[in-house]
Design a protein around this motif. Structure first.
Motif, short mmCIF file in Angstrom:
data_model
loop_
_atom_site.label_atom_id
_atom_site.label_comp_id
_atom_site.label_asym_id
_atom_site.label_seq_id
_atom_site.Cartn_x
_atom_site.Cartn_y
_atom_site.Cartn_z
N LYS A 18 -39.57 -68.66 22.51
CA LYS A 18 -40.16 -68.69 23.86
C LYS A 18 -41.13 -69.85 24.04
N VAL A 22 -40.94 -72.69 26.92
CA VAL A 22 -42.03 -72.93 27.88
C VAL A 22 -42.47 -74.40 27.82
N VAL A 34 -49.42 -72.31 33.22
CA VAL A 34 -48.71 -71.28 32.45
C VAL A 34 -49.53 -70.01 32.53
N GLU A 234 -45.33 -66.93 30.69
CA GLU A 234 -44.92 -66.94 29.28
C GLU A 234 -45.07 -65.55 28.67
#
Length: 409
Positions: A18, A22, A34, A234
């Motif tokens: 992940k 991102v 984010v 995220e």
């Protein structure tokens, strides 16, 4: 990809990539912030850019792309670990990292009391360990549920040890007297389990310094950020560890699905990207139906190993059934991010069959009915590609798809 807000969710047991996804989205831009929408300091999202590597824990994984982070009320904030992470980022060239960070006043604080209690409970489980990271995550959430409870009650299968007070939150760091009252109550509550614990005076001073260095937000900060620019949400951990949909007791005390992110957005449009490796992995105790020592031996892990509390790194073949289950738990996804495409000789468990998977992208698009929007074929940002989508379909919560894209051995 278009300029809608994006929610990044892991479809496995965590460690899907992940952070790198991102980072790739932020580098492709434009992204204004984010947003972390679950978990806490136990996150470990690895990002490699040229000769720089950082394992993101509380800072968002867009930091090396210069994108600021907002820690929402659903994040558990650990100021001591956050200060350590800030120094690590400075050491690799990020100027004044804390200026890139803000946190919601309502977010729960994880303290050394929570960490010590978490480890004491996990140690006491012996061979029945849950696979905790030992970072105090579950203990922070649990104590946050106790206000108004009394000694002897059972809450979430744990006995209340004494008389709890209100849980400390990020906003309390602005008010030393209120913070001291809450930390004193916390220390008294946990003393039967962990002993004296750290000094409250020292913690008050540390947390006051945290409040001086980080912007603490109130009100609808998510809405303000969303209206000002494109956000990437995220996620931490993976859906198969979700507090509701995971396989108890080997779960996290956190909502891993997009629910929190959607609530923060207040009905604004966003695309959900589900992240998966080309094979299955997990850390520590708990089920891994396709586990295969040969997979573990073939795909060495540069940034994951055995953790003192978390346990050993494990690997197996991709599991089609678990992937489809994760997508259903999310209420559907709008696209996929597929990482570790540099792995060869891949196989997938489809029902009771173990099939060869010579083209994982084609297989996964067929299985789940959505496009692959981000690909990763190595550890570095240079190995990632953010693709332009050819259509704007969305797989619904029922997930169709077939298994015929794989080839029988």
């Amino acid at each position: 990809m278009d300029r809608e807000h994006v929610i990044v969710v892991g479809l496995g047991f965590g460690d899907e990539g992940k952070g790198a996804v991102v980072d790739a989205l932020c580098a492709a831009g434009p992204v204004s912030a984010v947003v972390r929408f679950n978990g806490g300091a136990q996150a470990a999202h690895n990002v490699v850019v040229d000769d720089r590597h950082h394992t993101f824990s509380q800072f968002g994984s867009g930091t090396l792309a210069g994108v600021p982070t907002w820690l929402s009320r659903y994040v558990l904030v650990e100021p001591i670990a956050l200060a350590t992470e800030s120094r690590e980022l400075e050491a690799i060239g990020v100027a004044d990292p804390l200026s890139l960070l803000s946190a919601d006043a309502g977010a729960l604080l994880t303290t050394p009391f929570h960490v010590a209690a978490n480890r004491a409970r996990e140690d006491a489980r012996g061979d029945g360990r849950h696979g905790s990271c030992g970072k105090g995550i579950g203990e922070t959430v649990w104590y946050g549920l106790l206000e108004g409870r009394t000694a002897g009650e059972v809450v979430e299968e744990q006995v209340v040890l004494g008389d709890p007070g209100p849980a400390p939150r990020v906003g309390d760091c602005l008010d030393p007297r209120a913070l001291r009252r809450k930390l004193d109550a916390l220390a008294r509550f946990y003393e039967p389990l962990i002993g004296a614990g750290p000094g409250v005076d020292d913690l008050v001073e540390l947390y006051r310094s945290f409040a001086d260095a980080v912007r603490i937000t109130t009100g609808d900060e998510a809405g303000r950020l969303a209206d000002a620019g494109r956000l990437v949400f995220e996620g931490a951990q993976g859906v198969l560890l979700d507090e509701t949909y995971g396989f108890h007791p080997h779960t996290t005390w956190s909502t891993v699905t997009p629910r929190n992110a959607r609530e923060l957005l207040g009905g604004r449009n966003a695309r959900v990207i589900g992240v998966t490796r080309t094979y299955q992995t997990r850390h520590g105790a708990g089920p891994l139906p396709t586990e295969d020592p040969a997979v573990l031996a073939r795909f060495p892990e540069a940034h994951n190993g055995t953790g003192q509390y978390q346990g050993a790194w494990r690997a197996g073949h991709l599991d089609a059934g678990l992937l489809r289950y994760s997508v259903r738990c999310c209420g559907g996804v709008d696209g996929l991010a597929v990482t570790h495409l540099d792995a060869g000789g891949l196989r997938v468990a489809a029902g009771e069959e173990l099939l060869d998977m010579p083209d994982p992208l084609a297989y996964l698009e067929e299985l789940l009915g959505v496009e692959v929007l981000v690909t990763g074929a190595g550890p570095s940002r240079a190995d990632y590609e953010v693709r332009e989508n050819r259509r704007h379909d969305r797989v619904d919560a029922g997930v169709g798809g077939r298994d015929r894209a794989a080839v029988r051995p």
